[in-house]
Design an enzyme around this catalytic site. Structure first.
Site, PDB file in Angstrom:
ATOM      1  N   CYS A 192      89.720  25.147  66.967  1.00 28.09           N
ATOM      2  CA  CYS A 192      90.641  26.046  67.682  1.00 28.09           C
ATOM      3  C   CYS A 192      90.753  25.787  69.181  1.00 28.09           C
ATOM      4  CB  CYS A 192      90.291  27.511  67.405  1.00 28.09           C
ATOM      5  SG  CYS A 192      88.677  28.030  68.036  1.00 28.09           S
ATOM      6  N   TRP A 235      87.185  21.524  59.614  1.00 29.15           N
ATOM      7  CA  TRP A 235      86.094  22.489  59.812  1.00 29.15           C
ATOM      8  C   TRP A 235      84.914  22.239  58.864  1.00 29.15           C
ATOM      9  CZ3 TRP A 235      91.057  23.458  61.005  1.00 29.15           C
ATOM     10  CH2 TRP A 235      91.331  24.120  62.199  1.00 29.15           C
ATOM     11  N   ASP A 280      99.493  30.302  68.926  1.00 34.04           N
ATOM     12  CA  ASP A 280      98.289  29.744  68.308  1.00 34.04           C
ATOM     13  C   ASP A 280      98.671  28.500  67.518  1.00 34.04           C
ATOM     14  OD1 ASP A 280      95.835  29.248  67.188  1.00 34.04           O
ATOM     15  OD2 ASP A 280      95.560  31.247  66.331  1.00 34.04           O
ATOM     16  N   HIS A 285      87.545  32.862  68.362  1.00 32.60           N
ATOM     17  CA  HIS A 285      88.745  32.067  68.080  1.00 32.60           C
ATOM     18  C   HIS A 285      89.518  31.943  69.383  1.00 32.60           C
ATOM     19  CE1 HIS A 285      92.051  30.176  66.190  1.00 32.60           C
ATOM     20  NE2 HIS A 285      92.869  31.204  66.251  1.00 32.60           N
TER      21      HIS A 285
END
Length: 703
Positions: free
Chosen positions: A273, A237, A354, A331
């Site tokens: 994500c 990120w 997730d 997200h």
């Protein structure tokens, strides 16, 4: 008596694949679903004797054992203890037709099938072949059973989809090629299970547990990310992506999964994500678990699970990082459909998973399955990770001005900001469906606040936001020495975009302020703008200015300002997002903070299919796009992919584009699957972030 001699085996591929809804898999191997009969024909070199006895042995995994449900031994016309059985059907001379049944709770994976024959005193064993057994959403006794045929088509058989991104007030569609039926993808999905930590620690026990979608989906959520077991995708990120692929440049899972497999299981760089969710959707659909992709706007990452996200700003309105909590613009995660034998039938249905590595669960980076019913009812004590997901959609958002270590002012507390417009693709269309009501009761309702308080109690969080002493220390200890919340500000404000913001152009904004009382006021306004990631983490300050404005009784005034292209062009991240804040202070009364998230829009990319699309027949595609900048750009690449349309990703170099120039590129595709197909096109350039588009094609069968 001579032993039975087998000439060859006919796995009745076409018949079985049609019956088991596995015709789309690009494989010559027998691919079957559990809880359903399949047929095989054994062609013989010598006929069957009246005294011949047949026993079948189905086995999977490295150490097959009946005690672990990884080996089944069953005779003709007798259901074995394992639930497997076989019957012999009428047949022509010289062959035998068998119908074999697997139980609805069989372990999934690659099996060997042997036929053991006893002829007199001779025992012979013949390997009939291998087959892959999958979960079966068409079987009422399977844990993944889904009753609605249209939903089964969407969540199991559809090999393309839409992932929603952007901002809560500017939701964007991004196409994604799941490609679960493409060549090698099922094999790679099975390899992902075999690369898991569970399999390495105890292969036999791991395979034995693969009858449970709860178990399999949790393992996949851990192995799709690379954090613990060198799984499929490495997340990143921050910083540049020179040593890998920018996450925004992926358009589907097939290229990623093949790259991981061909690279001898070296994690693919890089993902964020939506990439983790897209890949996990592919893997779970390929294994037969109904799965969809979910986007949560204003998603809380609550590190300490105290259901409060604290944002700190300094006296100029700049965001400070005094806590590890954050709120992402959006997200993306997954939901899979199955029953929860471990929790009880109330929690059956959609389960949150997730694969994005955010927090450890039981020591490794995995998340879920968490029942959406548990999240909605505040049952945050239930497996798995329901508290983390509850916080992502329900945490309160509190804003503080940080004057010094001991002096902080709470200026805002918002119970409705987090968990907005929770979205997924509609069944049968590319429309957006809002599923927020699956996660929580209406914001502000009595039921919603009761559930929130129930969750606080179960988590051991006091109403002040602090954890009980026997819990992990909370970062909300910052609230020591803080002034209590003051009365509401006597002014209101709003940041307004004067025109749609397009990359390469100036951004025009207006701050509208209103005096809510009759007293005359002088307001000091501190405006700032920062380039941010979609996680709302600031990367570079773009603008900083101050204004003073006088407001009479209930008067409204506007401040117009702009962020020029020259100011943001070198600071803008690939996410194309800018956070604008206005901190408005008066001599008396609390301060007002006004925020606006801006996402710069791509110039239009148009795709035209120049003729009818027919299987095995070439058709041309024309793509038109524009350089959005007032400068020359070089070394761009146009990429295209789509399951059933292109077997590998297509790349076309676009050498040079003049300022604001419109270019057209034409290429040929030869569809190899009929039905509705999605073609994705992506213009990649180092001078600006990707320009993407997609088109849906109806491909006719070959004449």
């Amino acid at each position: 008596m001579a032993a039975l001699k087998i000439a060859n085996i006919n796995w009745q591929s076409k018949l079985n694949k049609a019956a088991h809804h596995t015709s789309d898999y690009s494989s010559t191997e027998a691919i079957l679903r559990r809880g359903q009969a399949f047929k095989i024909t054994v062609n013989l070199q010598r006929g069957v004797q009246s005294g011949d006895n047949f026993t079948f042995i189905a086995s999977t995994g490295p150490a097959p054992a009946e005690s672990q449900q990884t080996k089944a031994i069953f005779n003709l016309s007798e259901e074995g203890a394992s639930g497997w059985s076989a019957t012999q059907e009428p047949s022509e001379p010289g062959c035998m037709n068998f119908t074999i049944f697997s139980p609805a709770d069989a372990v999934i994976g690659r099996y060997k099938l042997k036929l053991q024959t006893v002829s007199g005193n001779k025992v012979s064993s013949t390997l009939l072949g291998q087959f892959v057994l999958l979960f079966n959403p068409w079987c009422p006794n399977d844990d993944v059973y889904m009753a609605n045929e249209k939903e089964r088509w969407e969540y199991v058989l559809n090999d393309s989809g839409i992932i929603f991104q952007g901002l809560e007030k500017h939701i964007q569609q991004e196409a994604w090629n799941y490609g679960q039926f493409e060549e090698d993808i099922l094999d790679i999905s099975l390899a992902i299970l075999d690369r898991s930590l569970n399999h390495r620690q105890d292969p036999a026990a791991d395979v034995s547990n693969r009858n449970s979608p709860t178990y399999v989906s949790r393992v996949i959520s851990a192995t799709v990310n690379s954090n613990d077991e060198k799984g499929v995708v490495e997340g990143k990120w921050n910083g540049k992506f020179r040593s890998g692929t920018n996450p925004l440049q992926w358009s589907g899972s097939v290229t990623i999964l093949r790259k991981w497999h061909r690279g001898r299981y070296k994690p693919v760089r890089y993902g964020q994500c939506w990439v983790f969710a897209g890949v996990m959707c592919t893997v779970l659909r390929s294994l037969g678990i109904p799965t969809r992709v979910i986007t949560n706007f204003n998603s809380a990452h609550d590190r300490n699970i105290n259901l409060s996200i604290d944002e700190y700003i300094d006296i100029s309105g700049k965001t400070l990082h005094l806590t590890e909590d954050s709120v992402w613009n959006f997200h993306v995660w997954n939901e899979s459909w199955f029953i929860r034998r471990d929790l009880g039938s109330f929690y059956d249905g959609w389960q949150v998973l997730d694969a994005t590595p955010q927090e450890r669960s039981k020591g490794i980076y995995q998340c879920g399955p968490a029942s959406t019913r548990a999240i909605k009812e505040g049952d945050v004590n239930l497996d798995y990770d329901s508290s983390f997901v509850f916080a992502a959609v329900n945490a309160d958002y509190v804003t503080w001005i940080h004057y010094s270590k001991k002096i902080k002012e709470r200026i805002y507390s918002d119970t409705r900001k987090i968990g907005k417009f929770i979205s997924t693709k509609a069944v049968g269309t590319n429309d957006r469906v809002d599923v927020t009501a699956n996660y929580k009761y209406p914001e502000g309702s009595l039921k919603e606040r009761r559930v929130y308080k129930k969750a606080l109690k179960l988590l051991g969080v006091r109403s002040t936001g602090k954890r009980a002493k026997n819990r992990r220390r909370s970062s909300v200890a910052w609230r020591q020495n803080m002034t209590p919340p003051a009365q509401k500000p006597s002014i209101s404000g709003k940041l307004i975009l004067d025109a749609s913001p397009v990359i390469g152009q100036d951004i025009l904004l207006t701050l509208a302020l209103r005096n809510l009382i009759s007293d005359f006021k002088t307001i000091k306004v501190k405006l700032s703008a920062s380039a941010i990631l979609y996680t709302r983490k600031p990367k570079a300050e773009i603008l900083k200015l101050s204004r003073s404005i006088k407001l009479g009784s209930e008067e409204v005034k506007e401040i117009s300002f702009k962020i020029s292209y020259s100011q943001y062009k070198n600071s803008l991240t690939d996410d194309r997002k800018i956070l604008v804040t206005a901190l408005c202070e008066t001599k008396q009364g609390p301060s007002l903070l006004v925020e606006k998230d801006i996402v710069l829009q791509d110039p239009l990319l148009t795709i035209k299919v120049l003729g009818p699309a027919v299987v095995h027949k070439a058709v041309n595609v024309q793509v038109t796009f524009t350089n959005p900048l007032s400068e020359v750009v070089t070394d761009c690449v146009l990429r295209a992919e789509g399951s059933g349309l292109l077997k590998e990703q297509l790349r076309i170099n676009v050498a040079r584009m003049a300022p604001m120039e419109t270019s057209t590129v034409q290429f040929e595709i030869i569809p190899y699957k009929s039905g509705t197909r999605q073609l994705q096109v992506d213009l990649v350039c180092i001078h600006f972030s990707d320009i993407k588009g997609f088109v849906m094609l109806d491909v006719a069968p070959a004449p």
